[in-house]
Scaffold this motif. Structure first.
Motif, short mmCIF file in Angstrom:
data_model
loop_
_atom_site.label_atom_id
_atom_site.label_comp_id
_atom_site.label_asym_id
_atom_site.label_seq_id
_atom_site.Cartn_x
_atom_site.Cartn_y
_atom_site.Cartn_z
N ASN A 53 13.56 52.16 34.74
CA ASN A 53 12.70 52.11 35.67
C ASN A 53 14.11 51.80 36.57
OD1 ASN A 53 10.58 53.34 36.32
ND2 ASN A 53 8.81 52.64 35.81
N ARG A 98 22.00 47.11 49.70
CA ARG A 98 22.39 46.24 50.61
C ARG A 98 23.93 45.93 49.76
NH1 ARG A 98 17.51 46.24 51.27
NH2 ARG A 98 17.38 47.15 53.73
N GLY A 155 18.42 53.71 39.43
CA GLY A 155 18.90 55.29 40.31
C GLY A 155 18.52 56.30 40.08
N1 LIG Z 1 15.89 52.07 50.21
C1 LIG Z 1 16.14 50.97 49.61
N2 LIG Z 1 16.82 49.96 49.67
C2 LIG Z 1 16.82 49.27 48.91
N3 LIG Z 1 17.27 49.31 48.06
C3 LIG Z 1 16.51 50.61 47.01
C4 LIG Z 1 16.64 51.53 48.12
N4 LIG Z 1 16.00 52.84 47.13
C5 LIG Z 1 16.25 51.98 46.09
N5 LIG Z 1 16.22 50.91 45.33
C6 LIG Z 1 17.04 49.92 44.16
O1 LIG Z 1 18.20 50.83 43.73
C7 LIG Z 1 17.49 51.19 43.16
C8 LIG Z 1 17.29 52.09 42.20
O2 LIG Z 1 16.85 53.01 43.03
P1 LIG Z 1 15.54 54.40 42.55
O3 LIG Z 1 16.79 55.33 42.63
O4 LIG Z 1 14.77 54.46 43.26
O5 LIG Z 1 15.43 53.99 40.74
P2 LIG Z 1 14.50 54.91 39.53
O6 LIG Z 1 14.20 56.35 40.00
O7 LIG Z 1 15.54 55.73 39.13
O8 LIG Z 1 13.26 53.97 39.55
C9 LIG Z 1 16.78 49.95 42.51
O9 LIG Z 1 16.69 48.62 42.31
C10 LIG Z 1 15.61 50.38 43.96
O10 LIG Z 1 15.10 48.57 44.25
#
Ligand SMILES: Nc1ncnc2c1ncn2[C@@H]1O[C@H](COP(=O)(O)OP(=O)(O)O)[C@@H](O)[C@H]1O
Ligand SMILES: [Mg+2]
Lengths: 236, 294
Positions: free
Chosen positions: B39, B15, B42
């Motif tokens: 954390n 988004r 990404g």
């Molecule tokens: N499906 C999704 N929809 C919206 N936001 C997402 C989604 N997946 C991850 N995010 C957001 O993207 C960012 C990176 O997430 P992520 O890749 O899971 O980080 P990490 O694995 O390093 O903890 C975070 O701020 C998370 O809230």
């Protein structure tokens, strides 16, 4: 697809989550037919509504039998969310089929009916149970974890929609007078109307089969919408 | 070395939230790449992009010169409740994948061997330790022949013993020519096996070689051998050729750096070719400040 259905079935079987709803279902049959004799269609109508509720219980437990993390992995191997959910629905339907046969056969095997049992009663009994069970699967699927994150909400949601559907059918609510809404609401009442005729009548008009067919078609539409919604969801 | 996956100016946002901003990086073949970051920085998103599980908004992801890459993906969450034995479980997953049963059973047998799980093939997974459950989760990702194994936080929640075992597993995967990308919080844990570290910070990345790990476990070798002997096949292995020069009419001298784990193999291959060892010494250990910030 066959592999997936088998996998879902074995998973469900090994988690033993079917034990509580199945026990309640059997208990309900035993209690209902404690005193003999019983009216035929009336009894079937009653147990089919019971099954309508218990099937919601089965649906939630079947959908939630697999570990949440494992679900992602399974979908990845299936390469397709649609197939995954169709398999779950098929498992629910197969369970429903078994329960319907039990519900129809039980009073016959134990001679719990008043004399005058005709094979058409069995057909009507089976259709009443199976149509309501499938309708229940369709409605309950919307409250499984794919759409409702909180487990407690799943249960409240299912109970509410099932009771709601029943109330609308029993109390001839005012909104039913509007034709359009009539088509959208769960067609529970058709089965109840059909089953409220006298046991003596052993010929049913063709319209009756059409009404049962509508319950199945309605359920199929709801299930199709459910699967389409699940496919749209991106979360992986 | 040829990268197995190449990301070029890849941008990804959920988004309105930007997660990766025009990131370029490459995942080398037959190496272990670690992605580190806070954390929510990404890491998981990057892994899913690499594995093609989600699409980038902009930019390109190129795979090994057109050749298809076979991915195995190990998700962040290890399932805790699987009511099967590893053999039953892997058979189910393989069948759902559409693999032919005879081939599948053979493959499961091989996997149980690679993962040292042969004795547990018929025990219920529910009774397994976290580390063993993790192994089963990795095995399911490798049901088909795998070129690139993608693992999201494979060490999280594992005790020290299980972590060490995971390290050994990674080394044995590397020996089987499987490239690995994984995410983790602490690089210290994996210093022995990680070849490359990618740090994500505020939507951008810093790509570095794991110098510390390399220097710690590298040996310097010098051989003398007959000029006409071909050593091309050795050059294609995990060696870094430092110099090669001719000595007189018949002889040549070659200097190379080899990781500790590969030293025995390389030395024996040289000896097989009639070479003689002129020098074999460990490379100087040097603490790199860079890594200590994580
Ligand atoms: N499906 C999704 N929809 C919206 N936001 C997402 C989604 N997946 C991850 N995010 C957001 O993207 C960012 C990176 O997430 P992520 O890749 O899971 O980080 P990490 O694995 O390093 O903890 C975070 O701020 C998370 O809230
Ligand atoms: Mg993550």
């Amino acid at each position: 697809m066959k592999g997936l259905v088998h996998y879902h079935f074995t998973t469900y079987f090994r988690t033993y989550k079917y034990v509580p709803p199945f026990s309640v279902f059997i208990m309900m049959l035993v209690i209902n037919y404690t005193y003999v004799p019983n009216p035929i269609l009336d009894s079937y109508s009653y147990t089919s509504i019971m099954l309508f509720f218990i099937m919601g219980w089965f649906t939630i437990t079947i959908f939630h039998a697999e570990d949440e993390g494992q679900k992602q992995i399974t979908i990845m191997h299936a390469k397709n969310k649609k197939v995954y959910y169709i398999s779950l629905i098929l498992n629910c339907t197969l369970t429903a089929l078994v329960l319907c046969i039990v519900a129809v056969a039980y009073p016959v095997v134990f001679n719990a009916f008043t004399p005058g049992l005709h094979s058409i009663h069995l057909v009507m009994g089976f259709l009443a149970h199976f149509s309501l069970a499938v309708l229940s699967i369709a409605l309950s699927s919307f409250f499984t974890r794919g759409l409702v994150k909180n487990n407690v909400n799943s249960w409240w949601g299912v109970i509410s929609i099932l009771i709601g559907s029943l109330v609308i059918s029993v109390e001839k609510v005012e909104v039913l007078k509007i034709k359009l809404i009539n088509w959208v609401l769960p067609p529970l009442r058709y089965s109840m109307e059909i089953m409220s005729v006298d046991d003596q009548s052993i010929s049913f008009p063709v319209k009756v089969y059409g009404q049962f067919a509508w319950i199945f078609i309605y359920s199929l539409i709801v299930i199709t919408i459910f699967i389409a919604v699940m496919e749209k969801r991106k979360a992986l | 070395m040829n990268p197995i996956v190449d990301l070029q100016n890849v941008t990804k946002s959920y988004r309105d939230k930007l997660v990766l901003d025009a990131v370029s990086l490459s995942i080398p073949t037959n190496q272990v790449t670690a992605i580190v970051g806070k954390n929510g920085s990404g890491k998981s998103t990057l892994l899913k992009l690499i594995g093609g599980l989600i699409k980038a908004d902009r930019g390109e992801i190129l795979y090994r010169n057109g050749e298809p890459v076979r991915f195995g993906y190990v998700p962040e969450v290890t399932p805790t409740y699987i009511p099967f034995t590893p053999i039953e479980y892997l058979t189910h997953m393989g069948t759902i994948r559409g693999l032919q049963n005879k081939w599948l059973q053979q493959r499961i047998h091989t996997l149980l061997e690679i993962f040292h799980m042969k004795d547990n093939g018929n025990n219920r997974i529910v009774h397994f330790s976290k580390g063993m459950k993790q192994k089963v989760t990795i095995m399911q990702a490798m049901l088909e022949e795998t070129d690139l194994l993608i693992m999201d936080e494979p060490l999280s929640g594992l005790d020290l013993e299980a972590q060490t075992e995971m390290e050994e597993l990674l080394i044995s995967l590397k020996e089987r020519n499987i490239s690995v990308v994984l995410t983790c919080h602490e690089t210290k844990l994996l210093q022995r096996v990680v070849d490359q570290i990618i740090v994500i910070d505020q939507c951008n990345i810093i790509q570095t070689e794991n110098h510390q790990a390399q220097e710690k476990s590298m040996n310097r070798l010098i051989f003398e051998l007959t000029k006409t002997v071909s050593i091309d096949s050795i050059k294609q292995q995990n060696v870094i050729i430092k110099q090669e020069k001719e000595m007189g009419f018949h002889k040549k001298m070659i200097e190379l750096n080899v990781s500790e784990e590969h030293t025995n193999k390389i030395v024996s291959e040289f000896l097989d070719r009639g070479a003689s060892i002129k020098l074999l010494e460990p490379l100087h250990k040097k603490e790199t400040e860079f890594l200590n910030q994580f």
